[in-house]
Design an enzyme around this catalytic site. Structure first.
Site, PDB file in Angstrom:
ATOM      1  N   GLY A  38       0.820  -1.202   0.000  1.00 19.93           N
ATOM      2  CA  GLY A  38       0.000   0.000   0.000  1.00 19.93           C
ATOM      3  C   GLY A  38       0.856   1.254   0.000  1.00 19.93           C
ATOM      4  N   ASP A  39       1.914   1.239   0.799  1.00 22.44           N
ATOM      5  CA  ASP A  39       2.826   2.380   0.844  1.00 22.44           C
ATOM      6  C   ASP A  39       3.527   2.590  -0.497  1.00 22.44           C
ATOM      7  OD1 ASP A  39       2.432   3.294   3.444  1.00 22.44           O
ATOM      8  OD2 ASP A  39       3.897   1.930   4.293  1.00 22.44           O
ATOM      9  N   MET A  40       4.001   1.510  -1.084  1.00 24.59           N
ATOM     10  CA  MET A  40       4.734   1.648  -2.343  1.00 24.59           C
ATOM     11  C   MET A  40       3.817   2.151  -3.457  1.00 24.59           C
ATOM     12  SD  MET A  40       7.565   0.874  -1.117  1.00 24.59           S
ATOM     13  CE  MET A  40       8.736   0.740  -2.452  1.00 24.59           C
TER      14      MET A  40
END
Length: 404
Positions: A174-176
């Protein structure tokens, strides 16, 4: 600010970026911009700095986790809770093209340096805002981390073994995704600015980023109104398209169309009867009966090593590959070698270390590592004196008053 000693032109070297982000998604976005030559100034709170400075592994007291996500940046400390800290930021904003932040929506406004204030000072500024749920909507004020985005974005619901529990991806997906989408957004706004002459606010949500990544899961649900099931390594739309057991590990075989499937059955595994078998006649039937077909394929695949299967399949034009672990990836001649997905750098404290390479290759202006991640406040003197004209006496006073 420019560490490019060889004067090689880079695609974003005309852009100045203020990076106020922390942890993973935002810093990743800043490092991508830096890889293409943008002058990125990482702004951290005095004392502790970015939360990820507290994440291992460590070398000589420095976080290698932080160093990987913050290469190609200069680093300063700035306490935005002080009046002079805010004044310094506003002076930097006047010289900047892009500002990135991933505070909870409204925090920058409370500090007196929200988008409206900064836009008034520099109408050309592009304000990239990244948060768990976006800056508007019922959930806007909820805190957000990667695992929440994977859970609420649906990724965990379709990941895991058949009949098993929802499973988080092994990385901060999700962060990437959020970081990449922030880069796409701010660069789209840079292009828009060439037409309008003004910047704008870019709003990216981790949850939105995960939702968009699920591609056909939602289409299948809208069509059938049935919840997509966890299916291990199989694909819900194509088969055979899975991992299969070999003598010495697991191998991936991906027959993406009917022609490849028929060639695979005839020329690779020697089971032409599967082409005419009523259970496997079409892609939807093969998906439905994947577990049955997988047993037949593994009767063949377990006779050979992974490398033998890959060679046999590729020799007939069938997409196949090994299921690598991290060690194997770092030693692969294509990924680690030719594609340079791991770059050795010299960090001022850590020493020699490898960081992740950039997956985007501009063939005339390749991404590159121009400098290592900064130690906390490493470039206070350089930025504040050379860029903003403060004196050594000013810096000493700022230090004493906890402004920097």
């Amino acid at each position: 600010m420019d560490d490019r000693a060889d004067n090689v032109m880079q695609a974003l070297q005309n852009l100045v970026v203020l990076d106020l982000t922390r942890v993973v998604a935002g810093p990743y976005a800043g490092s991508i911009l830096g890889d293409f030559g943008a002058h990125v100034i990482k702004i951290e709170m005095p004392g502790g700095g970015d939360d990820s400075r507290g994440y291992g592994p460590y070398e000589h007291g420095e976080s290698m986790y932080y160093a990987n996500l913050n290469r190609n940046k200069k680093g300063i400390t700035l306490n935005l809770k002080t009046e002079e800290g805010r004044e310094i930021l506003l002076k930097l904003v006047k010289k900047a093209d892009i500002l990135l932040e991933n505070y909870r929506p409204g925090v920058m406004d409370k500090l007196g340096v929200g988008y409206e204030v900064l836009h008034e000072i520099n109408p050309r500024l592009i304000y990239g805002q990244l948060s768990g749920f976006g800056s508007y909507g019922p959930y806007a004020q909820r805190p957000g981390y990667d695992i929440i985005s994977q859970g609420m974005g649906g990724l965990m619901s379709i990941t895991g073994e058949k009949g098993g529990h929802p499973t988080r991806c092994g990385n901060a997906m999700g962060d990437m995704l959020g970081g990449m989408n922030l880069v796409i957004g701010v660069l789209a706004a840079v292009n828009a600015r060439t037409m309008t002459g003004v910047g704008q606010r870019v709003d990216v949500s981790l949850v939105d980023s995960v939702v968009a990544s699920l591609e056909n899961a939602y289409i299948r649900y809208f069509k059938s109104e049935k919840l997509p099931e966890r299916n291990g390594n199989a694909y819900a739309s194509i088969a055979p398209y899975d991992t299969y057991r070999a003598k010495d590990g697991m191998v991936i075989i991906a027959c993406g169309n009917q022609k490849l499937y028929e060639k695979f059955c005839r020329e690779v595994i020697g089971m032409p009867w599967m082409i005419e078998d009523e259970r496997f006649l079409t892609v939807p039937l093969r998906v439905q009966n994947n577990e049955i077909q997988k047993k037949y394929i593994e009767e063949w695949s377990t006779q050979y090593n992974v490398s033998e299967i890959v060679d046999m399949a590729l020799g007939k034009g069938i997409p196949a590959g090994p299921l690598y672990n991290v060690k194997q990836i770092t030693e692969d001649q294509h990924i680690a070698g030719a594609r340079e997905m791991f770059i050795e750098i010299e960090h001022p404290t850590i020493g020699k270390m490898k960081v992740n390479g950039n997956p985007v290759k501009l063939m005339d202006m390749m991404p590159r590592i121009n400098c290592a991640a900064p130690t906390l406040g490493e470039h206070n003197k350089e930025i504040l004196e050379n860029m903003l004209g403060y004196t050594e006496e000013d810096l000493a006073r700022f230090q004493e008053e906890h402004v920097i």
